[in-house]
Write an enzyme that holds these catalytic residues in place. Structure first.
Site, short mmCIF file in Angstrom:
data_model
loop_
_atom_site.label_atom_id
_atom_site.label_comp_id
_atom_site.label_asym_id
_atom_site.label_seq_id
_atom_site.Cartn_x
_atom_site.Cartn_y
_atom_site.Cartn_z
N PRO A 215 18.01 28.26 57.19
CG PRO A 215 16.01 27.84 56.11
CD PRO A 215 17.02 27.20 57.01
CG HIS A 435 -7.48 40.49 39.44
ND1 HIS A 435 -6.72 40.79 38.33
CD2 HIS A 435 -6.73 39.61 40.16
CE1 HIS A 435 -5.59 40.13 38.37
NE2 HIS A 435 -5.56 39.41 39.48
CD GLU A 436 -7.73 39.48 44.50
OE1 GLU A 436 -7.64 38.27 44.80
OE2 GLU A 436 -6.76 40.14 44.14
#
Length: 637
Positions: A215, A435-436
């Protein structure tokens, strides 16, 4: 300084010789201009046209010369030294009063025809053509009689590839950390380059072509330079793109010159970076077998075949795309040895950090082991960038050393981007906290999940908030239970919005995408669906080095594809139901976490634990952490 053959390099052309032609042309120009100005050197006085008419009316003018756009008059007797000439520009329209006025005053009138074009006007284009011809001739001949100006046709064909590069500091294998296996594979080349006769006496042939694969940022170029530094031989470095030019044949000429120069200075190392730019499979381009790229590749193949047993020249090449290389490059006798440089593990990352912190002052409480543990998937270049960003952060706050907080901020910046200053409405801020908190609670209450590190609703890059988790150990295989927990954690943010707000939003876009990709891999690649079984049903595959999805033709029926889709949906539905059960069972604790997160924006593990462990049993992995760096952002909106 002398080269390897002992001959001194050619002297640089003196600056006076390089400036000779421009000075000659300037002198010629002024000579022609002075010729045009010879004659009467007394210039007339320039006045207004109305003043000239007034002088004529006063009878002071004795002679006048009419030109196309001007009039020049003589005041007094022209034969006397006291006479004076006066000049004025006439109006664009002809003045009908001028001629009668001159006749009435008895002025001697002379008409002058328009001036002929200067000889310089005719000569200047030819002079420019001559200058261009002389310049291009000198470039093509490499400098001609002036001693060889830089930029000739030899430099154009050779480029930078024919000149061995010498780094300002000698690079050795000690500078290449985290790639012990790759160093072992190329270490025998050092002995060959140091003493090639020892190998020839026993009939051994060391591979002349070594392909470094891996990579980006894993240290392919650094390993090649370290090999040259260990062997202490000339190092010819170039990139595959430098061989490609508009003119057909230039690339092949550069290849010939580079290999010829390396043979002269043998033992030597030739390094070609980005080999895939010229080494792609032939016959696929629009130019057929005659375009510039394929001619360059053919020349490289011919040069590799042209090595004799007594030529101690090693050719190293680096690529991120070995799958697109022409098979002729990889056959025995050419690039037949392949060395793979992989992304470093935790131990290797720690060694890489030790190499890059030599010039960076660290505070006493910085734990580099924790930094290495918190950066899985980072290449050597990523780790160097991480330390550099931390040093920049420390300099920005006028600090004398790098603190754990600087490393934490740098890691978040490298992973997710810079903190964004944006106006978030109160209702949207509350939704982000919900949400978190859903992500954090699902991970906290799941025994097979990675331990939490922190949760934040501060926007960074493309993310409005994120939940970070820090695994105990490196994972090389992923158990099914662990993957199912990952699905539950990914979908818990959307479930929390539905449970506590009564509706969902677009904030779960990235969560759904990642969960769907993971569930599809579980079904179509890893055989984790009992009904479908262990069958390879994927429609794309990951590139071994770039991590990108590469499409491939479907090899199964539409009915099978429909079964795969149903199995993926079932997995996601089951994960969603599990997330709903976890959040409903711990509703008071999750609400407390939401309130705390909305107030503080960022919570560490201790703060998360104080909110979620009230009246509950914490799973065994959820324990306080040392250090300051998280691992993988579990959720990015």
């Amino acid at each position: 300084m002398k080269n390897q053959s002992g001959a001194p390099p050619p002297p640089a052309p003196p600056a006076a010789e390089q400036l000779m032609w421009p000075l000659v042309l300037i002198l010629v120009f002024f000579a022609l201009w002075s010729v045009q100005r010879t004659g009467d050197t007394t210039a007339p006085r320039v006045v207004a046209y109305s003043e000239v008419k007034a002088l004529i009316g006063q009878g002071r003018v004795t002679a006048a010369t009419l030109e196309e756009n001007a009039i020049e008059v003589t005041l007094g007797d022209a034969t006397q030294e006291s006479s004076e000439r006066v000049r004025a520009i006439t109006p664009h329209q002809s003045d009908p009063e001028l001629l009668p006025l001159l006749e009435r005053e008895g002025v001697m009138v002379t008409a002058q025809k328009p001036a002929e074009p200067s000889v310089l006007v005719w000569l200047l284009p030819w002079l420019l053509i001559l200058v261009f011809y002389v310049w291009i001739s000198r470039k093509m001949m490499g400098g001609g009689l002036s001693g060889g100006l830089p930029g000739g046709i030899g430099d154009f064909i050779g480029g930078r590839s024919t000149k061995p590069t010498k780094p300002t500091r000698k690079i050795t294998f000690d500078d290449v950390a985290g790639q012990d296996m790759a160093k072992r594979e190329v270490s025998e080349l050092v002995e060959f380059l140091r003493d090639p006769d020892r190998f020839r006496r026993v009939g051994a042939t060391v591979p002349h072509g070594v392909l470094l694969m891996g990579p980006p940022g894993t240290g392919k170029t650094l390993l090649a330079r370290a090999l040259a530094g260990e062997a202490d031989v000339p190092f010819f470095s170039t990139s595959g793109s430098e061989f490609i030019e508009v003119f057909v044949g230039v690339g092949a000429g550069r290849v010939r010159q580079m290999f010829e120069e390396a043979r002269k200075q043998a033992p030597a190392i030739i390094f070609i970076d980005e080999l895939d730019s010229i080494g792609r499979t032939r016959g696929t381009g629009l130019g057929g077998g005659h375009d510039e790229r394929e001619q360059t590749l053919n020349q490289i193949l011919a040069e590799l075949d042209g090595f004799t047993a007594r030529e101690a020249v090693v050719v190293l090449a680096a690529t991120n795309r070995p799958d697109v290389l022409d098979p002729a490059l990889l056959r025995p006798g050419r690039f037949d040895r392949h060395v793979t440089l992989s992304l470093p593990d935790k131990v290797a990352r720690r060694a890489i950090l030790d190499v890059h912190i030599k010039d960076i002052p660290l505070r006493h409480d910085v734990d580099l082991d924790q930094v290495a543990a918190g950066t899985p998937g980072f290449s050597g270049a990523d780790l160097k960038n991480l330390l550099n960003e931390a040093a920049i952060t420390a300099a920005r706050r006028s600090g004398s050393d790098v603190s754990p907080a600087d490393l934490d901020d740098a890691r978040d910046k490298v992973m997710m981007g810079t903190v964004r200053t944006m106006a978030i409405q109160p209702d949207e801020r509350h939704r982000l906290a919900v949400h978190e908190a859903g992500h954090a609670a699902a991970a906290f209450y799941s025994p097979d999940a990675d331990p939490l590190y922190k949760v934040t609703i501060i926007p960074r890059g493309h993310s409005l908030g994120s939940t970070h988790m820090l695994p105990e150990n490196e994972r090389h295989t992923l158990p099914e239970a662990y993957l199912r927990v990952q699905l539950t954690t990914l979908l818990a943010g959307r479930v929390a919005e539905k449970l506590f707000l009564g509706s969902v939003s677009s904030g779960a876009d990235d969560d759904i995408r990642r969960a769907t990709a993971l569930a599809r891999s579980m079904v179509s690649r890893w055989g984790m669906d009992p009904d479908i079984g262990p069958v390879d049903l994927r429609e794309s595959e990951d590139h071994p080095f770039l991590g990108q999805q590469i499409a491939r033709p479907r090899s199964f029926a539409d009915a099978t594809a429909a079964r795969v889709d149903k199995a993926v949906i079932d997995l996601l539905r089951a994960a969603e139901k599990q997330a709903m059960r976890v959040l409903e069972d711990h509703r008071p604790q999750v609400l407390l976490l939401i309130e705390r997160l909305e107030a503080d924006e960022t919570l560490g593990f201790d703060a998360i634990k104080s909110c979620l462990s009230t009246g509950t049993t914490v799973h065994p992995f959820a324990k306080p952490r040392k250090g300051n760096l998280p691992l993988e952002p579990e959720k990015g909106q």
